[in-house]
Design an enzyme around this catalytic site. Sequence first.
Site, PDB file in Angstrom:
ATOM      1  N   ARG A  60      37.203 -89.276  40.685  1.00 47.56           N
ATOM      2  CA  ARG A  60      36.605 -90.298  41.552  1.00 47.56           C
ATOM      3  C   ARG A  60      36.274 -91.579  40.790  1.00 47.56           C
ATOM      4  O   ARG A  60      35.440 -91.587  39.887  1.00 47.56           O
ATOM      5  CB  ARG A  60      35.336 -89.752  42.222  1.00 47.56           C
ATOM      6  CG  ARG A  60      34.784 -90.710  43.275  1.00 47.56           C
ATOM      7  CD  ARG A  60      33.511 -90.197  43.917  1.00 47.56           C
ATOM      8  NE  ARG A  60      33.040 -91.151  44.924  1.00 47.56           N
ATOM      9  CZ  ARG A  60      32.364 -92.255  44.639  1.00 47.56           C
ATOM     10  NH1 ARG A  60      32.045 -92.540  43.391  1.00 47.56           N
ATOM     11  NH2 ARG A  60      31.989 -93.068  45.593  1.00 47.56           N
TER      12      ARG A  60
ATOM     13  N   TYR B 138      46.665 -93.271  59.030  1.00 43.29           N
ATOM     14  CA  TYR B 138      47.113 -92.175  59.884  1.00 43.29           C
ATOM     15  C   TYR B 138      47.908 -92.703  61.064  1.00 43.29           C
ATOM     16  O   TYR B 138      47.923 -93.905  61.331  1.00 43.29           O
ATOM     17  CB  TYR B 138      45.913 -91.341  60.367  1.00 43.29           C
ATOM     18  CG  TYR B 138      45.092 -91.960  61.477  1.00 43.29           C
ATOM     19  CD1 TYR B 138      44.248 -93.039  61.236  1.00 43.29           C
ATOM     20  CD2 TYR B 138      45.153 -91.464  62.779  1.00 43.29           C
ATOM     21  CE1 TYR B 138      43.487 -93.600  62.260  1.00 43.29           C
ATOM     22  CE2 TYR B 138      44.389 -92.012  63.802  1.00 43.29           C
ATOM     23  CZ  TYR B 138      43.560 -93.080  63.539  1.00 43.29           C
ATOM     24  OH  TYR B 138      42.814 -93.637  64.552  1.00 43.29           O
TER      25      TYR B 138
ATOM     26  N   LEU C 169      43.510-102.999  66.869  1.00 38.02           N
ATOM     27  CA  LEU C 169      44.709-102.298  66.419  1.00 38.02           C
ATOM     28  C   LEU C 169      45.851-102.701  67.359  1.00 38.02           C
ATOM     29  O   LEU C 169      45.669-102.718  68.578  1.00 38.02           O
ATOM     30  CB  LEU C 169      44.500-100.783  66.465  1.00 38.02           C
ATOM     31  CG  LEU C 169      45.700 -99.989  65.946  1.00 38.02           C
ATOM     32  CD1 LEU C 169      45.769-100.061  64.427  1.00 38.02           C
ATOM     33  CD2 LEU C 169      45.623 -98.542  66.381  1.00 38.02           C
TER      34      LEU C 169
ATOM     35  N   LYS D 156      45.614 -99.156  60.455  1.00 33.28           N
ATOM     36  CA  LYS D 156      45.196 -97.866  61.036  1.00 33.28           C
ATOM     37  C   LYS D 156      44.717 -96.932  59.927  1.00 33.28           C
ATOM     38  O   LYS D 156      45.418 -96.011  59.506  1.00 33.28           O
ATOM     39  CB  LYS D 156      46.345 -97.247  61.845  1.00 33.28           C
ATOM     40  CG  LYS D 156      45.875 -96.191  62.822  1.00 33.28           C
ATOM     41  CD  LYS D 156      46.935 -95.911  63.853  1.00 33.28           C
ATOM     42  CE  LYS D 156      46.599 -94.752  64.757  1.00 33.28           C
ATOM     43  NZ  LYS D 156      45.417 -94.928  65.582  1.00 33.28           N
TER      44      LYS D 156
ATOM     45  N   ARG E 190      54.492 -98.957  62.407  1.00 37.64           N
ATOM     46  CA  ARG E 190      53.084 -99.293  62.146  1.00 37.64           C
ATOM     47  C   ARG E 190      52.571 -98.527  60.933  1.00 37.64           C
ATOM     48  O   ARG E 190      51.801 -99.059  60.135  1.00 37.64           O
ATOM     49  CB  ARG E 190      52.218 -99.007  63.379  1.00 37.64           C
ATOM     50  CG  ARG E 190      50.776 -99.504  63.171  1.00 37.64           C
ATOM     51  CD  ARG E 190      49.937 -99.366  64.406  1.00 37.64           C
ATOM     52  NE  ARG E 190      49.838 -97.987  64.819  1.00 37.64           N
ATOM     53  CZ  ARG E 190      49.380 -97.583  65.996  1.00 37.64           C
ATOM     54  NH1 ARG E 190      48.969 -98.483  66.880  1.00 37.64           N
ATOM     55  NH2 ARG E 190      49.316 -96.316  66.309  1.00 37.64           N
TER      56      ARG E 190
ATOM     57  N   GLU F 101      38.296-103.836  71.831  1.00 37.60           N
ATOM     58  CA  GLU F 101      39.098-102.687  72.271  1.00 37.60           C
ATOM     59  C   GLU F 101      38.176-101.480  72.430  1.00 37.60           C
ATOM     60  O   GLU F 101      36.960-101.597  72.285  1.00 37.60           O
ATOM     61  CB  GLU F 101      40.219-102.392  71.269  1.00 37.60           C
ATOM     62  CG  GLU F 101      39.708-102.053  69.883  1.00 37.60           C
ATOM     63  CD  GLU F 101      40.816-101.816  68.865  1.00 37.60           C
ATOM     64  OE1 GLU F 101      41.933-101.435  69.248  1.00 37.60           O
ATOM     65  OE2 GLU F 101      40.537-101.989  67.663  1.00 37.60           O
TER      66      GLU F 101
ATOM     67  N   HIS G 161      36.624 -96.127  41.714  1.00 32.61           N
ATOM     68  CA  HIS G 161      37.039 -97.023  42.792  1.00 32.61           C
ATOM     69  C   HIS G 161      38.436 -97.639  42.633  1.00 32.61           C
ATOM     70  O   HIS G 161      39.179 -97.712  43.601  1.00 32.61           O
ATOM     71  CB  HIS G 161      35.986 -98.124  43.000  1.00 32.61           C
ATOM     72  CG  HIS G 161      34.746 -97.606  43.673  1.00 32.61           C
ATOM     73  ND1 HIS G 161      33.951 -96.619  43.119  1.00 32.61           N
ATOM     74  CD2 HIS G 161      34.169 -97.932  44.856  1.00 32.61           C
ATOM     75  CE1 HIS G 161      32.936 -96.357  43.933  1.00 32.61           C
ATOM     76  NE2 HIS G 161      33.045 -97.147  44.995  1.00 32.61           N
TER      77      HIS G 161
HETATM   78  N1  PDD Z   1      44.080 -94.156  68.424  1.00 32.38           N
HETATM   79  N2  PDD Z   1      42.809 -98.989  69.193  1.00 32.38           N
HETATM   80  C1  PDD Z   1      42.297 -98.051  68.370  1.00 32.38           C
HETATM   81  C2  PDD Z   1      41.035 -98.360  67.657  1.00 32.38           C
HETATM   82  C3  PDD Z   1      42.945 -96.815  68.212  1.00 32.38           C
HETATM   83  O1  PDD Z   1      42.415 -95.894  67.384  1.00 32.38           O
HETATM   84  C4  PDD Z   1      44.122 -96.554  68.949  1.00 32.38           C
HETATM   85  C5  PDD Z   1      44.855 -95.246  68.820  1.00 32.38           C
HETATM   86  C6  PDD Z   1      44.616 -97.554  69.795  1.00 32.38           C
HETATM   87  C7  PDD Z   1      45.876 -97.373  70.589  1.00 32.38           C
HETATM   88  O2  PDD Z   1      47.002 -97.318  69.766  1.00 32.38           O
HETATM   89  P1  PDD Z   1      48.299 -96.519  70.191  1.00 32.38           P
HETATM   90  O3  PDD Z   1      48.684 -97.027  71.534  1.00 32.38           O
HETATM   91  O4  PDD Z   1      49.285 -96.884  69.162  1.00 32.38           O
HETATM   92  O5  PDD Z   1      47.954 -95.048  70.214  1.00 32.38           O
HETATM   93  C8  PDD Z   1      43.937 -98.762  69.884  1.00 32.38           C
HETATM   94  C9  PDD Z   1      44.648 -92.851  68.209  1.00 32.38           C
HETATM   95  C10 PDD Z   1      45.297 -92.290  69.422  1.00 32.38           C
HETATM   96  C11 PDD Z   1      43.563 -91.942  67.628  1.00 32.38           C
HETATM   97  O6  PDD Z   1      42.803 -92.453  66.838  1.00 32.38           O
HETATM   98  O7  PDD Z   1      43.518 -90.754  67.954  1.00 32.38           O
END
Ligand code: PDD
Length: 280
Positions: free
Chosen positions: A100, A33, A206, A148, A52, A181, A102
């Site tokens: 379904r 996403y 991330l 992501k 990304r 993070e 894997h």
């Molecule tokens: N999340 N780290 C994680 C685990 C994240 O899920 C996100 C972003 C970031 C920051 O990434 P960016 O600057 O590209 O938004 C760091 C989004 C906003 C979400 O899950 O809603």
Amino acid sequence: MSRYAYVNGNFTRFNQAKVHIEDRGLQFGDSVYEVWAAKDGVLLDDIGHLHRLSRSLGMLRIELPLPLGSLKPIIGNLLRLNRVKNGLVYLQITRGVAPRDHPFPKNATPTIIITVRPKNYAQLEAKAQKGIKIVTKKDLRWKRVDIKTTNLLPNLLAKQEAIDEGAEDVWFFDDNGKITEGSAQNAWILNKEGNLQTRGLGEDILGGITRSTIMALAKKLNLKIVEKPFSVQEAIEAREAFVTSATSFVTAVVEIDGRPIGNGNVGSVATILRKAYFEN
Ligand code: PDD
């Protein structure tokens, strides 16, 4: 209220938008996403998020069924249809629908979902001026959080625990007690030496798009940046702390594990960087 969603090539009434019950995104979290902020009709950091997305898809070997470049006009149309100039855009791409099992299905077409929702920037500003309280928790996520994906259960559980404990969010720490993070943001401090410090890129965080924009802006402002993990204790002793993401932009952290950061107020560097992000 959102009125339309985009699902697999169609702009559909939001209440009628659907995916199949055997979508692998639903059954396995087999999907990626992206989240963008839109401000005054402009998609912030549009290219960075698209790049990304392309990387995440590549890591999961999901082939995008349309050109990457066509996503931006689709998002633009969706924002217009919903009459949203200031808002959030959510895009999810799953491996598609299949009985379904894997292994990757041979002939599934990826599912693409895009939704938008309005955002009130004035309200967000008022909130940002208070800063947020963070609690720290062990990072229980899988070892490839640089991709992501929609597998966010550890993030959700930790965030809810943080809220239950009276904080707004969580910072994760690794086996060495170093911050990785936040639940959905990158973590930064202004360390005792007066340098900006954030963990370097790797498989354990991330690569935030806001993080890299802020890094470029900080360099322009002649702030020194150290990409190095910091401990929970170093965070507590820092002059300032803040988070960056597409939803929080730059938001100051005023308390970590019940201890005030600096004088317990929103820091001046975080304020300068937030302003710089919007003026950039
Ligand atoms: N999340 N780290 C994680 C685990 C994240 O899920 C996100 C972003 C970031 C920051 O990434 P960016 O600057 O590209 O938004 C760091 C989004 C906003 C979400 O899950 O809603």
